[in-house]
Design a protein around this motif. Structure first.
Motif, short mmCIF file in Angstrom:
data_model
loop_
_atom_site.label_atom_id
_atom_site.label_comp_id
_atom_site.label_asym_id
_atom_site.label_seq_id
_atom_site.Cartn_x
_atom_site.Cartn_y
_atom_site.Cartn_z
N ALA A 203 0.84 -1.19 0.00
CA ALA A 203 0.00 0.00 0.00
C ALA A 203 0.88 1.24 0.00
N GLN A 204 0.40 2.29 -0.68
CA GLN A 204 1.10 3.56 -0.72
C GLN A 204 0.09 4.70 -0.62
N LEU A 205 0.44 5.72 0.15
CA LEU A 205 -0.37 6.93 0.29
C LEU A 205 0.52 8.13 0.01
N ALA A 206 0.14 8.95 -0.98
CA ALA A 206 0.97 10.09 -1.38
C ALA A 206 0.17 11.38 -1.30
N VAL A 207 0.83 12.44 -0.89
CA VAL A 207 0.28 13.80 -0.92
C VAL A 207 1.24 14.64 -1.76
N THR A 208 0.73 15.19 -2.88
CA THR A 208 1.59 15.89 -3.83
C THR A 208 0.94 17.20 -4.27
N ASN A 209 1.68 17.96 -5.10
CA ASN A 209 1.18 19.26 -5.55
C ASN A 209 -0.06 19.15 -6.43
N GLY A 210 -0.17 18.05 -7.18
CA GLY A 210 -1.29 17.91 -8.10
C GLY A 210 -1.09 18.65 -9.40
N THR A 211 0.17 18.87 -9.79
CA THR A 211 0.48 19.62 -11.01
C THR A 211 1.25 18.80 -12.03
N ALA A 212 1.33 17.49 -11.83
CA ALA A 212 2.07 16.59 -12.73
C ALA A 212 3.52 17.04 -12.91
N GLY A 213 4.13 17.47 -11.83
CA GLY A 213 5.52 17.87 -11.86
C GLY A 213 5.76 19.33 -12.18
N ASP A 218 -1.52 27.03 -6.61
CA ASP A 218 -2.54 27.34 -5.62
C ASP A 218 -2.23 26.54 -4.36
N GLU A 219 -3.15 26.54 -3.40
CA GLU A 219 -2.94 25.85 -2.14
C GLU A 219 -3.47 24.42 -2.13
N GLY A 220 -4.10 24.00 -3.23
CA GLY A 220 -4.66 22.66 -3.30
C GLY A 220 -3.58 21.60 -3.39
N LYS A 221 -3.94 20.40 -2.98
CA LYS A 221 -3.02 19.27 -3.04
C LYS A 221 -3.75 18.05 -3.59
N GLU A 222 -2.97 17.07 -4.06
CA GLU A 222 -3.50 15.83 -4.60
C GLU A 222 -3.18 14.69 -3.65
N VAL A 223 -4.18 13.88 -3.35
CA VAL A 223 -4.01 12.73 -2.46
C VAL A 223 -4.24 11.47 -3.28
N SER A 224 -3.28 10.55 -3.25
CA SER A 224 -3.36 9.30 -4.02
C SER A 224 -3.14 8.12 -3.08
N LEU A 225 -4.00 7.12 -3.22
CA LEU A 225 -3.91 5.93 -2.37
C LEU A 225 -4.04 4.69 -3.24
N ARG A 226 -3.16 3.72 -3.00
CA ARG A 226 -3.22 2.44 -3.68
C ARG A 226 -2.96 1.34 -2.68
N ALA A 227 -3.81 0.32 -2.65
CA ALA A 227 -3.63 -0.82 -1.76
C ALA A 227 -3.96 -2.09 -2.52
N GLU A 228 -3.15 -3.15 -2.29
CA GLU A 228 -3.33 -4.40 -3.03
C GLU A 228 -3.03 -5.59 -2.12
N HIS A 242 -7.74 12.16 -5.22
CA HIS A 242 -8.51 13.41 -5.17
C HIS A 242 -7.53 14.57 -5.37
N ASN A 243 -7.79 15.39 -6.38
CA ASN A 243 -6.95 16.53 -6.69
C ASN A 243 -7.77 17.80 -6.54
N HIS A 244 -7.40 18.62 -5.55
CA HIS A 244 -8.13 19.86 -5.26
C HIS A 244 -7.35 21.05 -5.83
N THR A 245 -7.97 21.79 -6.74
CA THR A 245 -7.34 22.97 -7.34
C THR A 245 -8.33 24.13 -7.32
N ASP A 246 -7.80 25.35 -7.55
CA ASP A 246 -8.69 26.52 -7.60
C ASP A 246 -9.65 26.44 -8.77
N ALA A 247 -9.25 25.75 -9.84
CA ALA A 247 -10.10 25.64 -11.02
C ALA A 247 -11.19 24.59 -10.87
N GLY A 248 -11.09 23.75 -9.85
CA GLY A 248 -12.06 22.67 -9.64
C GLY A 248 -11.37 21.43 -9.13
N ASN A 249 -12.17 20.41 -8.85
CA ASN A 249 -11.64 19.18 -8.27
C ASN A 249 -11.86 18.00 -9.20
#
Length: 366
Positions: A203-213, A218-228, A242-249
Motif C-alpha cells: 500500500a502507498q499513500l501520497a500527498v503531492t502538488n497535483g500539477t504533474a511535476g 494554488d494551495e490545493g493538493k492531490e491525495v493518491s492511495l493504492r492498496a493491493e 482526489h486533486n483539489h485545485t482553484d479551477a475545480g476538483n
C-alpha cells in the motif's frame, strides 16, 4: 568464476526468492503469472523503473527463451558496488497508422530512453533514487526522491518527485486507464509518500502538488492511495485519488485485479472519474481494461486487450473502445521484441477514434 557456475547461482537466487519471499514483479502480467508483488524486482514498491538484483536475475534466467553465455564475464546485477546501482531502458519502434478518410502514415521513432541511478547510503534503510528520461527530446527528470525504510522493512517514507500510486502500472501509457486518469509514466508529481509492505499486502499513500511535476499555482493538493492484496493465483486492489485545485476538483476511485488460470494471466481495472469545475460542465467518466496474457512457450507471450472509455455518462452513444493483439518475445536476456495491432472503435464522426495502428518495437533493458 566459470559462466556455468554463475548461471546456476542466478537460478538458485531466483528459485530461493520465489519460493521463500513471494514478493517479486517485472511487468503486471508477469507478477500475476508468478503470484508475486512489485517491490522485489523494482526499486519502487509500486513497480516500474529500475530493477534490483532479483529483477536482473529474473531477466536473465526465468524470462528469456534462452540465455547467451558470456566468456569470462560476471552476471549483471545492476550493482556497481554495495552502495551504487545503475539501470536503463531503450524502446524504439516502427509504426503504421491508418486513419479513415486520411492518408496513412508510417514512421520510425525512439519511444524512450531512460537511465536509473540508486545510491543506498545505509543498506536496506536510506537511499536516493533518480529516473532520468534522456530521449526523445531533451533530458527530463521523471523521478528524484530520497527514501527511508523502517528497521523491519514494513514501512517506507519518501520525499521528492515520483510516479503517483494508483491502479495497475502498465508499461503502455496510451492505455485508456492510464491516459484518462492522467496517472502514467509521463506525469510524476512532487510531494511525500508513505508505504507499507507485508508478505501479502502492499500500500502507498501520497500527498503531492497535483500539477504533474509542474510549478504549484494554488494551495490545493492531490491525495493518491493504492492498496493491493496479493495471493499465489490471484490479487485484488483498490485506488483513490482526489486533486483539489482553484479551477475545480477531480476525484477518481477504482478497483483492479489479477488471476492466473493455467497458462493465461488475466488483468482487469475499472475506474470512475468525477470532474467538478467552478462553472457548469461537471463530468463523470468510466474507463476500464481487461487483458489476457498467454504464455505460449518460455520467452513468448501473446497479449489480448479490450478497453472501454465513456467520456461523459450524461451523453449517449459517445463510448470508445480499443482492442489490441500483441506478441512479445524475449529471445535472450535483457532484450525484447514486440509486434502488434491496435484497433480503435469510437463515434463514426471522429476519424481519429476509428484508427488502426500496427507496430513493431525493440526493447533493450538492464
Amino acid at each position: 568464476m566459470r559462466s556455468g557456475t554463475l548461471l546456476r547461482r542466478v537460478c538458485a537466487l531466483v528459485a530461493l526468492v520465489v519460493a521463500g519471499l513471494h514478493i517479486a514483479h517485472a511487468e503486471p502480467y508477469i507478477a500475476v503469472r508468478e503470484g508475486l508483488k512489485c517491490g522485489n524486482c523494482h526499486f519502487n514498491p509500486a513497480g516500474g523503473g529500475m530493477r534490483n538484483v532479483f529483477g536482473n536475475a529474473y531477466a536473465q534466467s526465468a524470462l528469456p527463451a534462452r540465455r547467451i553465455e558470456g566468456v569470462g564475464t560476471e552476471v549483471w546485477t545492476g550493482m556497481l558496488n554495495s552502495f551504487v546501482a545503475l539501470g536503463g531502458n531503450l524502446r524504439t519502434s516502427a509504426t503504421y497508422t491508418d486513419v479513415p478518410h486520411n492518408d496513412s502514415t508510417n514512421e520510425f521513432d525512439v519511444d524512450e530512453m531512460r537511465a536509473y541511478l540508486a545510491v543506498t547510503a545505509i543498506p536496506d534503510r536510506l537511499a536516493v533514487y533518480v529516473d532520468q528520461r534522456l530521449a526523445p527530446g531533451g533530458s527530463t527528470n521523471l523521478e528524484a526522491f530520497a527514501r527511508y525504510t523502517s528497521k523491519g522493512q514494513y514501512w517506507n517514507f519518501q520525499a521528492g518527485q515520483f510516479f503517483l500510486p494508483y491502479g495497475i502500472r502498465l508499461q503502455d501509457d496510451t492505455a485508456f486507464i492510464r491516459q484518462v486518469t492522467g496517472i502514467n509514466f509521463a506525469t510524476p508529481d512532487r510531494g511525500v509518500q508513505v508505504g507499507y509492505e507485508a508478505p501479502n499486502w502492499t500500500a502507498q499513500l501520497a500527498v503531492t502538488n497535483g500539477t504533474a511535476g509542474g510549478a504549484e499555482t494554488d494551495e490545493g493538493k492531490e491525495v493518491s492511495l493504492r492498496a493491493e492484496h496479493v495471493r499465489n493465483v490471484w490479487r485484488f486492489g483498490a485506488g483513490f485519488n482526489h486533486n483539489h485545485t482553484d479551477a475545480g476538483n477531480r476525484q477518481m476511485q477504482g478497483v483492479f485485479a489479477g488471476v492466473r488460470t493455467g497458462p493465461i494471466a488475466w488483468l482487469g481495472e475499472a475506474d470512475y472519474i468525477e470532474d467538478h469545475t467552478l462553472g457548469p460542465g461537471d463530468r463523470k467518466q468510466w474507463v476500464g481494461l481487461i487483458e489476457a496474457n498467454w504464455l505460449m512457450t518460455k520467452g513468448q507471450n501473446l497479449k489480448l486487450t479490450a478497453e472501454y472509455f465513456d467520456p461523459d455518462t450524461d451523453v449517449d452513444e459517445d463510448e470508445q473502445n480499443r482492442f489490441s493483439l500483441v506478441w512479445e518475445y524475449f529471445p535472450f536476456q535483457f532484450f525484447q521484441l514486440r509486434a502488434g495491432a491496435r484497433v480503435y472503435d469510437g463515434i463514426p464522426q471522429n476519424d481519429q477514434q476509428n484508427r488502426k495502428i500496427y507496430f513493431a518495437q525493440v526493447h533493450g533493458f538492464f
